[in-house]
Design a protein around this motif. Sequence first.
Motif, mmCIF file in Angstrom:
data_model
loop_
_atom_site.group_PDB
_atom_site.id
_atom_site.type_symbol
_atom_site.label_atom_id
_atom_site.label_comp_id
_atom_site.label_asym_id
_atom_site.label_seq_id
_atom_site.Cartn_x
_atom_site.Cartn_y
_atom_site.Cartn_z
ATOM 1 N N SER A 299 0.849 -1.181 0.000
ATOM 2 C CA SER A 299 0.000 0.000 0.000
ATOM 3 C C SER A 299 0.892 1.241 0.000
ATOM 4 O O SER A 299 2.033 1.208 0.454
ATOM 5 N N ASN A 300 0.380 2.353 -0.514
ATOM 6 C CA ASN A 300 1.108 3.619 -0.614
ATOM 7 C C ASN A 300 2.325 3.544 -1.515
ATOM 8 O O ASN A 300 3.258 4.316 -1.341
ATOM 9 N N ASP B 237 2.299 8.752 -4.165
ATOM 10 C CA ASP B 237 2.398 8.483 -2.728
ATOM 11 C C ASP B 237 3.843 8.287 -2.267
ATOM 12 O O ASP B 237 4.124 8.321 -1.057
ATOM 13 N N GLN C 33 5.562 10.094 0.607
ATOM 14 C CA GLN C 33 4.994 9.949 1.945
ATOM 15 C C GLN C 33 5.033 8.501 2.429
ATOM 16 O O GLN C 33 4.667 8.219 3.559
ATOM 17 N N ASN C 34 5.441 7.607 1.561
ATOM 18 C CA ASN C 34 5.466 6.198 1.923
ATOM 19 C C ASN C 34 6.418 5.949 3.106
ATOM 20 O O ASN C 34 7.560 6.409 3.080
#
Lengths: 425, 270
Positions: free
Chosen positions: B248-249, B254, B257-258
């Motif tokens: 996810s991410n 993204d 911010q991962n």
Amino acid sequence: MITEKIIRTLEPFLLKWHEKISFNNVIRKTAVLIFPFVLIGTLSQLVQLIFFTPNSFSILVLHLGNFTGLIGNTGMLFKLLTESTLGILGILTAYGTAKFATEMHHDNQLAGLVGAISFLILSYRFSNRQFSISWIGSTGIVVGVLVGFGVASIFKIWSKPVPSKPISFLNRVFASFLSVNLSFLIAIILTVLINLIIIETSKINPNIIATHSHIFWIFGISILRLLMTFLGLSDGGLSFLSTTSNSTNLNVALIHHSLWSIPFPLTIKSLYIAYGNFGSTGMLLALVILILRESKLHDFKIVARWSLLPIIFNLNMPLMIGLPIMFLPTFVIPYFLAPLVSMFIAALAITLHIIPAMVYPVPTGTPVFLQVFLGTGGNWLALLLGIFNLGISALIYWPFLKLDEKVLMDNHLPSGLSDEKVSRS
Amino acid sequence: MKQVFKNLRWIIVSLFLIILLLISHNWAVKNKQELEQQHFSKMDPVIMIPGSNATQNRFDSLVMLLNKNSIHKHDLLKLTVQTNNKITYTGSTNLTGKHPVIVIAFTNNKDGYSNIKKQAEWLRVALEQLIIRYHFNHFDALGHSNGGLIYTYFLEHDATRLGVRVQKFMTMGSPFNLNKQSITDQTQMLADFIKYRENLPKQLEVTSVTGAQNYSTDGLVPVNSAAAEKYVFQEVVKNYTVVTVTGSNAEHSDLPQNPQVVNLVQKTFF
């Protein structure tokens, strides 16, 4: 007005002191004896400082000197000259004092040599099995005087007078043999004690002084410093004053591009080095200028003329020995008062944010009156305050110079270096 | 006659003193500046460039996450270079600390090789100003998406002339072959990058972060386009590390911010 008042109050004390004629005479005669060496040593030190010291003021700022190669090595010769004159001042002082304090009918030549050797014995350090360079040099003057008087009193008591017509050379030797041995014995006992004390005190952590930044500490340490220089226990060098607060100040000043927001505005550096030392130790530059402009005494003027350049570079020995200032009570009060008043004025000005504190490092061999100018990044107001302080210091010295001249002239006492009596002309 | 000599002496002495003071003043001011410069050269900023269509605020959440994890808060200075080379500064203009973060964004933040060349020129202009202003002589670089391409162009053409040293360089999902799926089909840009790759600093340490939603894309950039980066850096720079982030991410936008990437940034730069 005030001048007359001071003269009237202090003259009796000074006269009383001058009545202790033997002490005065010995000190003055010793001063005369060592003055040439002081002068030669200091002048060659000056040459070395100006032309042969790497990263010095004259090289960095004025682009003078910075000799390399063969010429650069001649700097070593000046260093040699300094070390073999100023560097053995303690021994010379011990010799002179012992010689002049021993009366003529004793073997005063021998007493002088015994004084010098006793002094050497006292300078020996057991820790590294060498003579202590600083004791032998100019910082050993006070010890030299003490040793000289000690040896002289031993000679006075234990020696037989030298026979006017010695039957044999051995006669002369054995007239003082006991005192020579006694002197050496006492010197050896004392040097054991001194070494024990030094070994013990070296265990004490010296950082206690360095970490404090309180205003009373600053003034206290400055007074201690002045006292040590007055007694000849230190040569007025300023390296002792680097503390942690200075480096913190420097970092903050460099980050904020400003001298106004530093955490410790009042430090020994920003007060003593910047303003208390603006005219060399004890603001003596003020006295030199005063003498050059106002003094009626020829001797004073000669000494002042020779001292002017060294004093500007904080080499104060010619004036201390030549006038002399060291050991004699005449200039004690202004010697302490002038720097302290200057520091006080500076502390006020810094606290009121009129001038910034001195923070930036300054190259070695910077003339004393430029230290604060360079150390504040070229702040004109700081320079002006220093000059103002120099003027105040001159005012402080003024009555005492008049007093000294009056006492010397009124009583036809020998002035400074010459043995000629001063007379009103 | 004597009076004349006396006056002359005073004039000479005061002239000498005035010259001495002026020289000293000059030196004092210069010395102060040099000291300040030396002090600031200890500064090692991390300069970030966002991708196309992103503004100077692109890395706000990354810096926030970085600051959350560390005791030392990093200063954040944000620049936007306008098309006429004018630069606006926002954020902390008084940089402190060893690793402040500087973000350089461009008013013209459009995609395309011609724009990337323009943006690389604006980057040079901005860095020039920053160096004069903050006196650093080395920095670390981070480029997200097209930011990595702008940096690569800058490193190949302008970095040595500017007199600064880039030590570490991280790209995040940078499409080195733009949106081409195939590696054999080289764009003009990739061909140019490979052509001038010998100009890259030999001491550069490069980390390439690639996101992957599936085996072929991170949602925007084809995996193969990001992987083309190795033809530019590998075997030319000091070292070249590839990190692939999945889960996810890991979608293209993204990446900054991962959590894994934030961790990696923290370890690489701070």
